[in-house]
Design an enzyme around this catalytic site. Structure first.
Site, mmCIF file in Angstrom:
data_model
loop_
_atom_site.group_PDB
_atom_site.id
_atom_site.type_symbol
_atom_site.label_atom_id
_atom_site.label_comp_id
_atom_site.label_asym_id
_atom_site.label_seq_id
_atom_site.Cartn_x
_atom_site.Cartn_y
_atom_site.Cartn_z
ATOM 1 N N LYS A 167 39.243 40.437 39.857
ATOM 2 C CA LYS A 167 39.590 41.530 38.938
ATOM 3 C C LYS A 167 41.085 41.514 38.615
ATOM 4 O O LYS A 167 41.485 41.560 37.456
ATOM 5 C CB LYS A 167 39.202 42.887 39.543
ATOM 6 C CG LYS A 167 37.711 43.029 39.825
ATOM 7 C CD LYS A 167 37.364 44.396 40.344
ATOM 8 C CE LYS A 167 37.964 44.740 41.685
ATOM 9 N NZ LYS A 167 37.512 43.892 42.803
ATOM 10 N N ARG A 187 34.005 53.454 41.491
ATOM 11 C CA ARG A 187 33.518 52.617 42.588
ATOM 12 C C ARG A 187 32.244 53.157 43.194
ATOM 13 O O ARG A 187 31.737 52.604 44.147
ATOM 14 C CB ARG A 187 34.601 52.562 43.664
ATOM 15 C CG ARG A 187 35.175 51.166 43.808
ATOM 16 C CD ARG A 187 36.322 51.219 44.775
ATOM 17 N NE ARG A 187 36.531 49.955 45.390
ATOM 18 C CZ ARG A 187 37.513 49.132 45.022
ATOM 19 N NH1 ARG A 187 38.326 49.428 44.047
ATOM 20 N NH2 ARG A 187 37.660 47.998 45.661
ATOM 21 N N ARG A 218 44.136 34.696 50.395
ATOM 22 C CA ARG A 218 45.004 35.189 49.309
ATOM 23 C C ARG A 218 46.408 35.518 49.808
ATOM 24 O O ARG A 218 46.596 36.175 50.810
ATOM 25 C CB ARG A 218 44.377 36.449 48.702
ATOM 26 C CG ARG A 218 45.286 37.139 47.694
ATOM 27 C CD ARG A 218 44.564 38.214 46.942
ATOM 28 N NE ARG A 218 43.929 39.199 47.798
ATOM 29 C CZ ARG A 218 43.164 40.175 47.369
ATOM 30 N NH1 ARG A 218 42.928 40.310 46.082
ATOM 31 N NH2 ARG A 218 42.628 41.040 48.195
ATOM 32 N N ARG A 225 47.867 41.046 52.219
ATOM 33 C CA ARG A 225 47.534 42.465 52.257
ATOM 34 C C ARG A 225 46.973 42.851 53.619
ATOM 35 O O ARG A 225 46.275 42.064 54.251
ATOM 36 C CB ARG A 225 46.490 42.779 51.175
ATOM 37 C CG ARG A 225 47.090 43.316 49.917
ATOM 38 C CD ARG A 225 46.125 43.383 48.780
ATOM 39 N NE ARG A 225 44.837 44.020 49.041
ATOM 40 C CZ ARG A 225 43.917 44.227 48.099
ATOM 41 N NH1 ARG A 225 44.152 43.871 46.850
ATOM 42 N NH2 ARG A 225 42.763 44.777 48.404
ATOM 43 N N ARG A 236 34.582 45.979 53.484
ATOM 44 C CA ARG A 236 34.774 46.186 52.033
ATOM 45 C C ARG A 236 33.581 45.654 51.247
ATOM 46 O O ARG A 236 33.151 46.270 50.264
ATOM 47 C CB ARG A 236 36.069 45.488 51.564
ATOM 48 C CG ARG A 236 37.334 46.241 51.980
ATOM 49 C CD ARG A 236 38.578 45.364 51.941
ATOM 50 N NE ARG A 236 38.900 44.837 50.640
ATOM 51 C CZ ARG A 236 39.777 43.836 50.442
ATOM 52 N NH1 ARG A 236 40.398 43.276 51.479
ATOM 53 N NH2 ARG A 236 40.022 43.423 49.223
HETATM 54 P P1 AP5 Z 1 41.800 38.760 42.971
HETATM 55 O O1 AP5 Z 1 41.977 38.642 41.512
HETATM 56 O O2 AP5 Z 1 42.944 39.262 43.768
HETATM 57 O O3 AP5 Z 1 40.471 39.600 43.285
HETATM 58 P P2 AP5 Z 1 40.180 41.133 43.143
HETATM 59 O O4 AP5 Z 1 38.795 41.257 42.587
HETATM 60 O O5 AP5 Z 1 41.276 41.839 42.418
HETATM 61 O O6 AP5 Z 1 40.147 41.489 44.681
HETATM 62 P P3 AP5 Z 1 40.713 42.728 45.496
HETATM 63 O O7 AP5 Z 1 40.650 42.307 46.933
HETATM 64 O O8 AP5 Z 1 42.027 43.199 44.984
HETATM 65 O O9 AP5 Z 1 39.623 43.785 45.185
HETATM 66 P P4 AP5 Z 1 39.325 45.085 45.897
HETATM 67 O O10 AP5 Z 1 38.381 45.724 44.955
HETATM 68 O O11 AP5 Z 1 38.825 44.928 47.298
HETATM 69 O O12 AP5 Z 1 40.748 45.773 46.082
HETATM 70 P P5 AP5 Z 1 41.415 47.083 45.505
HETATM 71 O O13 AP5 Z 1 42.874 46.888 45.548
HETATM 72 O O14 AP5 Z 1 40.782 47.491 44.223
HETATM 73 O O15 AP5 Z 1 41.330 37.346 43.528
HETATM 74 C C1 AP5 Z 1 41.137 37.125 44.910
HETATM 75 C C2 AP5 Z 1 41.588 35.711 45.277
HETATM 76 O O16 AP5 Z 1 40.732 34.765 44.627
HETATM 77 C C3 AP5 Z 1 43.016 35.368 44.840
HETATM 78 O O17 AP5 Z 1 43.617 34.582 45.806
HETATM 79 C C4 AP5 Z 1 42.834 34.578 43.540
HETATM 80 O O18 AP5 Z 1 43.885 33.653 43.344
HETATM 81 C C5 AP5 Z 1 41.490 33.896 43.774
HETATM 82 N N1 AP5 Z 1 40.710 33.694 42.575
HETATM 83 C C6 AP5 Z 1 40.480 34.601 41.577
HETATM 84 N N2 AP5 Z 1 39.675 34.085 40.629
HETATM 85 C C7 AP5 Z 1 39.366 32.816 41.039
HETATM 86 C C8 AP5 Z 1 38.569 31.763 40.502
HETATM 87 N N3 AP5 Z 1 37.898 31.887 39.338
HETATM 88 N N4 AP5 Z 1 38.458 30.620 41.206
HETATM 89 C C9 AP5 Z 1 39.109 30.461 42.388
HETATM 90 N N5 AP5 Z 1 39.904 31.419 42.940
HETATM 91 C C10 AP5 Z 1 40.022 32.585 42.289
HETATM 92 O O19 AP5 Z 1 40.992 48.178 46.580
HETATM 93 C C11 AP5 Z 1 41.486 48.159 47.898
HETATM 94 C C12 AP5 Z 1 41.026 49.408 48.633
HETATM 95 O O20 AP5 Z 1 41.556 50.603 47.987
HETATM 96 C C13 AP5 Z 1 39.507 49.647 48.675
HETATM 97 O O21 AP5 Z 1 38.887 48.925 49.725
HETATM 98 C C14 AP5 Z 1 39.451 51.179 48.890
HETATM 99 O O22 AP5 Z 1 39.694 51.509 50.223
HETATM 100 C C15 AP5 Z 1 40.630 51.678 48.047
HETATM 101 N N6 AP5 Z 1 40.207 52.016 46.662
HETATM 102 C C16 AP5 Z 1 40.564 51.380 45.516
HETATM 103 N N7 AP5 Z 1 39.965 51.949 44.445
HETATM 104 C C17 AP5 Z 1 39.218 52.966 44.930
HETATM 105 C C18 AP5 Z 1 38.335 53.913 44.338
HETATM 106 N N8 AP5 Z 1 38.071 53.929 43.013
HETATM 107 N N9 AP5 Z 1 37.731 54.833 45.136
HETATM 108 C C19 AP5 Z 1 37.966 54.852 46.462
HETATM 109 N N10 AP5 Z 1 38.768 53.970 47.110
HETATM 110 C C20 AP5 Z 1 39.378 53.025 46.349
#
Ligand code: AP5
Length: 211
Positions: free
Chosen positions: A13, A88, A122, A152, A163
């Site tokens: 994402k 979410r 990552r 992270r 997660r």
């Molecule tokens: P990356 O692009 O970083 O993936 P991502 O989908 O953004 O992953 P996140 O870990 O950030 O998602 P998340 O939903 O767990 O975290 P968030 O911060 O939203 O890619 C990942 C890796 O893969 C990278 O190394 C990249 O280089 C590689 N990659 C990407 N595409 C690729 C490809 N095509 N091929 C090969 N490699 C590739 O949330 C964190 C926490 O915050 C949650 O757990 C929760 O506790 C809280 N939170 C956030 N939003 C809410 C909400 N709405 N409600 C309640 N709690 C929330």
């Protein structure tokens, strides 16, 4: 355009959000980034969010929805935005429908087997870039800006498992929610590089004349 970006942890994402932002000049709003900024600043929201994030659970809906609702009233969100990581669960999706008119949900679909390796490998930079360890060799500095990279706090196997459980039990049902609204666009991020995935996204946006 008003877009919801959906996908499991590690689906790409953030990776695709930065490409979409660069090409379409869309405002990127990530609830995860908002919580991490609050943790860094030591705010009450940050203290609350940290306990949930460290456990791989969702931060309570009332807090999260209020933050997003407020953020969407800012001047810079007037012409559109891309919500990354919100909604979410069903409650958040229904709340969002009360204060925003979403045009499209972009779902990044990835084989679950790839996710653990992607997230635990990552490395992030404060400039906003992220890299997989396999791209870096022995270096842990950002190839783009030269700053030191970091991992992270929630990118460890135990928290990632939690997660992923949270994603499949609470977030994945939103795919059907947006499909039923006729707003779902899915791309696959298993078979190709980030640039390959972005090509798919641009094709889908072009079909809908989104720019
Ligand atoms: P990356 O692009 O970083 O993936 P991502 O989908 O953004 O992953 P996140 O870990 O950030 O998602 P998340 O939903 O767990 O975290 P968030 O911060 O939203 O890619 C990942 C890796 O893969 C990278 O190394 C990249 O280089 C590689 N990659 C990407 N595409 C690729 C490809 N095509 N091929 C090969 N490699 C590739 O949330 C964190 C926490 O915050 C949650 O757990 C929760 O506790 C809280 N939170 C956030 N939003 C809410 C909400 N709405 N409600 C309640 N709690 C929330």
């Amino acid at each position: 355009m008003k877009i919801v970006l959906l996908g499991a942890p590690g689906a790409g994402k953030g990776t695709q959000a930065s490409r979409i932002t660069a090409k379409y000049n869309t405002l990127h709003i990530s609830t995860g980034d908002i919580f991490r900024a609050n943790i860094k600043a030591g705010t009450e929201i940050g203290k609350l969010a940290k306990s949930y994030m460290d456990a791989g659970k969702l931060v309570p809906d009332e807090v999260t929805c209020e933050i997003v609702k407020d953020r969407l009233t800012w001047e810079d969100a007037r012409d559109g935005y891309m919500l990354d990581g919100f909604p979410r669960n069903l409650f958040q999706a229904e709340e969002l429908d009360k204060f925003a008119d979403i045009d499209l949900c972009l779902n990044i679909d990835v084989d679950i087997d790839l996710l653990m390796d992607r997230i635990c490998g990552r490395w992030m930079c404060t400039c906003g870039e992220s890299y997989h360890v396999s791209m870096l060799g022995d270096s842990r500095v950002c190839p783009k800006c030269g700053k030191p990279l970091y991992q992270r706090a929630d990118d460890n196997p135990e928290t990632v498992k939690a997660r992923l459980d949270t994603y499949f039990s609470q977030t994945a049902p939103l795919v059907d929610y947006y499909r039923e609204q006729g707003k779902l666009v899915s791309v696959t991020s298993g078979a190709g590089s980030p640039d390959d995935v972005f090509v798919q996204i641009v094709k889908e946006f072009d079909k809908r004349d989104l720019r």
